[in-house]
Design a protein around this motif. Structure first.
Motif, PDB file in Angstrom:
ATOM      1  N   UNK A 138      65.658 -10.837 -79.006  1.00  0.00           N
ATOM      2  CA  UNK A 138      65.387  -9.441 -77.864  1.00  0.00           C
ATOM      3  C   UNK A 138      64.539  -8.886 -79.101  1.00  0.00           C
ATOM      4  N   UNK A 139      65.857  -8.735 -79.998  1.00  0.00           N
ATOM      5  CA  UNK A 139      65.684  -7.373 -80.802  1.00  0.00           C
ATOM      6  C   UNK A 139      65.165  -8.144 -82.194  1.00  0.00           C
ATOM      7  N   UNK A 140      65.448  -9.215 -82.202  1.00  0.00           N
ATOM      8  CA  UNK A 140      64.556 -10.187 -83.092  1.00  0.00           C
ATOM      9  C   UNK A 140      62.648 -10.120 -83.105  1.00  0.00           C
ATOM     10  N   UNK A 141      63.305 -10.387 -81.829  1.00  0.00           N
ATOM     11  CA  UNK A 141      61.433 -10.853 -81.450  1.00  0.00           C
ATOM     12  C   UNK A 141      61.007  -9.208 -81.348  1.00  0.00           C
ATOM     13  N   UNK A 142      61.537  -7.906 -81.401  1.00  0.00           N
ATOM     14  CA  UNK A 142      60.633  -6.835 -81.692  1.00  0.00           C
ATOM     15  C   UNK A 142      60.480  -6.781 -83.353  1.00  0.00           C
ATOM     16  N   UNK A 143      61.737  -6.765 -84.150  1.00  0.00           N
ATOM     17  CA  UNK A 143      60.976  -7.050 -85.705  1.00  0.00           C
ATOM     18  C   UNK A 143      60.356  -7.647 -85.597  1.00  0.00           C
ATOM     19  N   UNK A 144      60.267  -8.881 -85.507  1.00  0.00           N
ATOM     20  CA  UNK A 144      58.424  -9.932 -85.524  1.00  0.00           C
ATOM     21  C   UNK A 144      57.330  -8.981 -85.749  1.00  0.00           C
ATOM     22  N   UNK A 145      57.838  -8.275 -83.941  1.00  0.00           N
ATOM     23  CA  UNK A 145      55.949  -7.774 -83.731  1.00  0.00           C
ATOM     24  C   UNK A 145      55.718  -6.826 -84.460  1.00  0.00           C
ATOM     25  N   UNK A 146      57.151  -6.001 -84.609  1.00  0.00           N
ATOM     26  CA  UNK A 146      56.777  -4.761 -85.761  1.00  0.00           C
ATOM     27  C   UNK A 146      56.116  -4.837 -86.918  1.00  0.00           C
TER      28      UNK A 146
END
Length: 213
Positions: A138-146
């Motif tokens: 989920x942290x990785x997904x947040x980074x992609x969204x950013x």
């Protein structure tokens, strides 16, 4: 615990037990690590393990995994503000997991293998590993969204890439072949150079999608 020793730094004793378990997770795994091994390597007074961890080995492992999770999440979050491009970010995330393997003097940092080892031996440890892995994903997904990936593909892209990273690290650890790691570099380049339209076409899910096991 009074009979053990009155002038022992008990906080340090507990920390040594946890840190020793963290190291043993990657050097010996779960089944080959005994409570006696942990006591001996941590140089802990007899009785201290069961004073701090009355439920035994699994309780020690849970705290060790919590420490790993806390440390990785802290490092994970330091990556995001410092790296501008998507490729730099993804490469840094990948390098974080590889560096953890080297830090523990092992060929790959993989909670996936620990989860597989404990799936029957200790379901509570396997579930803990699974929860931590999902949290990192989920942290990785947040980074992609950013980094302005289309919102609807951030989860599926992160699932694919995170699963690929864990699989490559596990394969590297088993086969001792760095070719598996180079494959991740290719995956990172693909994600970084693909257009938003391409990512939507490949990773967007429709209601009719179904996985048949």
């Amino acid at each position: 615990i009074e009979h053990i020793t009155s002038n022992v730094n008990w906080y340090k004793v507990k920390e040594n037990i946890i840190l020793t378990t963290v190291q043993n997770v990657w050097t010996k795994g779960y089944s080959l690590t005994s409570v006696q091994d942990i006591i001996k390597k941590a140089k802990a007074p007899k009785g201290s393990v069961y004073y701090y961890f009355p439920k035994g080995k699994d309780e020690i492992y849970i705290e060790a995994l919590d420490k790993i999770n806390c440390n990785v999440k802290k490092e994970f979050r330091t990556i995001s503000p410092k790296l501008g491009t998507l490729e730099e970010y993804l490469t840094a995330v990948f390098d974080l997991f590889i560096s953890k393997g080297r830090a523990y003097k092992h060929s790959g940092f993989s909670l996936t293998l620990l989860a597989m080892e404990t799936s029957e031996l200790s379901p509570i440890i396997a579930e803990k590993c699974s929860d931590i892995l999902e949290n990192w994903r989920l942290l990785l997904a947040d980074g992609l969204f950013d980094r302005d990936l289309p919102e609807e593909v951030c989860n599926p892209v992160s699932e694919w890439l995170f699963t690929s990273i864990q699989g490559a690290i596990s394969a590297h650890r088993i086969h001792k072949d760095e070719a598996f790691l180079y494959n991740i570099k290719a995956s990172i380049r693909f994600i970084s150079t693909a257009t938003p339209e391409t990512l939507r076409e490949i990773f967007s899910r429709s209601d009719g999608d179904e996985i048949v096991a």
